[in-house]
Scaffold this motif. Sequence first.
Motif, PDB file in Angstrom:
ATOM      1  N   ARG A 178      28.989 -30.197  30.463  1.00 30.36           N
ATOM      2  CA  ARG A 178      29.777 -29.928  31.681  1.00 30.36           C
ATOM      3  C   ARG A 178      30.196 -31.263  32.290  1.00 30.36           C
ATOM      4  O   ARG A 178      29.365 -32.010  32.790  1.00 30.36           O
ATOM      5  CB  ARG A 178      28.953 -29.136  32.692  1.00 30.36           C
ATOM      6  CG  ARG A 178      28.648 -27.705  32.265  1.00 30.36           C
ATOM      7  CD  ARG A 178      27.929 -26.967  33.381  1.00 30.36           C
ATOM      8  NE  ARG A 178      26.641 -27.572  33.691  1.00 30.36           N
ATOM      9  CZ  ARG A 178      26.086 -27.585  34.903  1.00 30.36           C
ATOM     10  NH1 ARG A 178      26.726 -27.077  35.942  1.00 30.36           N
ATOM     11  NH2 ARG A 178      24.902 -28.129  35.084  1.00 30.36           N
ATOM     12  N   LEU A 179      31.464 -31.583  32.215  1.00 32.55           N
ATOM     13  CA  LEU A 179      32.003 -32.800  32.823  1.00 32.55           C
ATOM     14  C   LEU A 179      32.510 -32.439  34.214  1.00 32.55           C
ATOM     15  O   LEU A 179      33.499 -31.705  34.355  1.00 32.55           O
ATOM     16  CB  LEU A 179      33.126 -33.367  31.961  1.00 32.55           C
ATOM     17  CG  LEU A 179      33.792 -34.647  32.476  1.00 32.55           C
ATOM     18  CD1 LEU A 179      32.796 -35.774  32.641  1.00 32.55           C
ATOM     19  CD2 LEU A 179      34.933 -35.066  31.536  1.00 32.55           C
ATOM     20  N   LEU A 180      31.827 -32.923  35.234  1.00 33.17           N
ATOM     21  CA  LEU A 180      32.193 -32.661  36.627  1.00 33.17           C
ATOM     22  C   LEU A 180      32.929 -33.876  37.168  1.00 33.17           C
ATOM     23  O   LEU A 180      32.345 -34.954  37.313  1.00 33.17           O
ATOM     24  CB  LEU A 180      30.940 -32.382  37.461  1.00 33.17           C
ATOM     25  CG  LEU A 180      29.943 -31.348  36.911  1.00 33.17           C
ATOM     26  CD1 LEU A 180      28.803 -31.117  37.890  1.00 33.17           C
ATOM     27  CD2 LEU A 180      30.634 -30.044  36.580  1.00 33.17           C
ATOM     28  N   VAL A 181      34.206 -33.710  37.465  1.00 37.21           N
ATOM     29  CA  VAL A 181      35.061 -34.831  37.835  1.00 37.21           C
ATOM     30  C   VAL A 181      35.679 -34.574  39.211  1.00 37.21           C
ATOM     31  O   VAL A 181      36.157 -33.469  39.497  1.00 37.21           O
ATOM     32  CB  VAL A 181      36.199 -35.036  36.807  1.00 37.21           C
ATOM     33  CG1 VAL A 181      36.891 -36.373  37.048  1.00 37.21           C
ATOM     34  CG2 VAL A 181      35.670 -34.967  35.396  1.00 37.21           C
ATOM     35  N   HIS A 182      35.670 -35.609  40.044  1.00 36.63           N
ATOM     36  CA  HIS A 182      36.317 -35.501  41.350  1.00 36.63           C
ATOM     37  C   HIS A 182      37.792 -35.174  41.141  1.00 36.63           C
ATOM     38  O   HIS A 182      38.456 -35.730  40.250  1.00 36.63           O
ATOM     39  CB  HIS A 182      36.159 -36.802  42.131  1.00 36.63           C
ATOM     40  CG  HIS A 182      36.550 -36.685  43.567  1.00 36.63           C
ATOM     41  ND1 HIS A 182      37.865 -36.808  43.980  1.00 36.63           N
ATOM     42  CD2 HIS A 182      35.816 -36.437  44.691  1.00 36.63           C
ATOM     43  CE1 HIS A 182      37.918 -36.662  45.296  1.00 36.63           C
ATOM     44  NE2 HIS A 182      36.688 -36.429  45.747  1.00 36.63           N
ATOM     45  N   SER A 183      38.305 -34.267  41.948  1.00 35.93           N
ATOM     46  CA  SER A 183      39.673 -33.777  41.759  1.00 35.93           C
ATOM     47  C   SER A 183      40.712 -34.886  41.800  1.00 35.93           C
ATOM     48  O   SER A 183      41.765 -34.783  41.161  1.00 35.93           O
ATOM     49  CB  SER A 183      39.993 -32.714  42.808  1.00 35.93           C
ATOM     50  OG  SER A 183      39.780 -33.211  44.118  1.00 35.93           O
ATOM     51  N   SER A 184      40.447 -35.974  42.520  1.00 37.54           N
ATOM     52  CA  SER A 184      41.429 -37.057  42.640  1.00 37.54           C
ATOM     53  C   SER A 184      41.606 -37.840  41.335  1.00 37.54           C
ATOM     54  O   SER A 184      42.620 -38.513  41.145  1.00 37.54           O
ATOM     55  CB  SER A 184      41.021 -38.015  43.760  1.00 37.54           C
ATOM     56  OG  SER A 184      39.815 -38.683  43.428  1.00 37.54           O
ATOM     57  N   ILE A 185      40.623 -37.758  40.429  1.00 40.76           N
ATOM     58  CA  ILE A 185      40.706 -38.512  39.172  1.00 40.76           C
ATOM     59  C   ILE A 185      40.600 -37.581  37.971  1.00 40.76           C
ATOM     60  O   ILE A 185      40.512 -38.046  36.827  1.00 40.76           O
ATOM     61  CB  ILE A 185      39.590 -39.582  39.085  1.00 40.76           C
ATOM     62  CG1 ILE A 185      38.209 -38.934  39.277  1.00 40.76           C
ATOM     63  CG2 ILE A 185      39.813 -40.684  40.118  1.00 40.76           C
ATOM     64  CD1 ILE A 185      37.047 -39.866  38.961  1.00 40.76           C
ATOM     65  N   ALA A 186      40.596 -36.281  38.201  1.00 39.95           N
ATOM     66  CA  ALA A 186      40.337 -35.321  37.126  1.00 39.95           C
ATOM     67  C   ALA A 186      41.357 -35.440  35.999  1.00 39.95           C
ATOM     68  O   ALA A 186      40.990 -35.438  34.813  1.00 39.95           O
ATOM     69  CB  ALA A 186      40.322 -33.909  37.684  1.00 39.95           C
TER      70      ALA A 186
END
Length: 496
Positions: free
Chosen positions: A306-314
């Motif tokens: 599961r790669l959880l990425v901040h929406s600003s850098i997704a």
Amino acid sequence: MRNVTHEELLIRAKALDLPTQHHIDGRAESGNGATFTVVAPRNGQSLPHVADAGEAEVGLAVAAARRAFDSGPWPRLAPAERGRILLRIAELLEERREELALTISLEMGKPITDAYDIELRAAINTFRWYGQLADKLTDESPHTAPDALALVTREPAGVVGAVVPWNFPLTLASWKVAPALAAGCTVVLKPSESSPLSALVLARIGTDAGLPPGVLNVVTGDGPTAGRAIGLHPDVDVLAFTGSTAVGRHFLRYAADSNLKRVWLELGGKSPNIVLPDAPDLEKAAATAAWGIFFNQGEMCTAPSRLLVHSSIAEQVTDAVVRRARELKVGDPLDPATEMGALVSEAHAERVLDHIATGRAEGARLRTGGDRTLTATGGSFLQPTVFDRVDPGMRLAREEIFGPVLSVLTFDDLDEAVRLANATEYGLAAGLWTSDLSTAHQVSRALKAGTVWVNCYEEGDLTVPFGGMKQSGNGRDKSAHALEKYTELKTTWIQL
């Protein structure tokens, strides 16, 4: 292995003298004559027929281990002498490194370069580390009243049943066997029926290194028969298992139904890998995320699935992961240039493909992969696969797939990231990418996982413990803490 060609390795693999019989009481044992076939994932062809243990063969192995513990020399050897034999095992593993790497690559599909450089290095280092540790352990003498002497001693727990999976057949066997032997225990090891060959070679090496008969026994067979027999046997004092959470539950039941043996479990995972906007190097974070999920064909309990990425850098991070997935060389495990080999079996490949089909049906976006590849080989090869727009409630985000499938989820703030990361029944490992020291400490404390990697993934050595929380298990492999699983504390109070 990089100085050896694919063609040379194919020739050497054909020339291997692969063991096929159980190893009981220091010698090869055919048992009841029943066999099963090991299938090479690289081409679907049969490897040797291997002895198939029933309850009788497990009984012979446990009886040999019991005799070796109760009346044999091993528990009574000076710890330094036990250590010297473990160090000799490490030396022989090094001498036979190519043979074992080829064996592992053949039996479970791991790329030969990874088998040689990573799996064998881990196994060698494990026996060496516990060999060096064997005579460094101390007992205790707590301060008590002046008219008494209290002694707290660590004693070997007895016969250890070790049941290990196919994804790292020699590494995970070593993590159980080496500390158990260092503590003075005897062992009955059951490898996966998909990857029994390397464990049988290890048993030969143990005997060659000087292990007395019965100290290390290996029985080959399936879980419902041989594994169950080990779990239920009243003369097994400790059970150490690595594998699925579902099977871990069975071993707890076996212990309850037999002698209440201690059961140590290292089980599944659905590990989160959190990337924050202040990550020190977003390209490195993306490259590591791709490596982590596709290494060993994704067949890892700690895989950052599961790669959880901040929406600003997704978008930036996901695009970089997708590029790496498309560049990855999928190929014959016996080719030194291969980066991702074959899944362990056709049945396992079908299970992974079912997860992929469900992900599509549930509405996740398939960015790359999602299908078979190299079908003409007859092997169980899948494409590296990346989904984004994954909802936390989807099966992709909840269930352990154990294959080369990455799910990308997004978050908007740190609290949401931690909440998503912990929204799983598992708690084996996690990753975090940030430049902020306070964030690193705070999030690491908040994550329910046995290991948290910060600005890296899958790093560590034998000095640090490994294991899980929640339904990822209990107890720890590696480090001096592993010896706690294989020893009993005894208090002796002497009135002066």
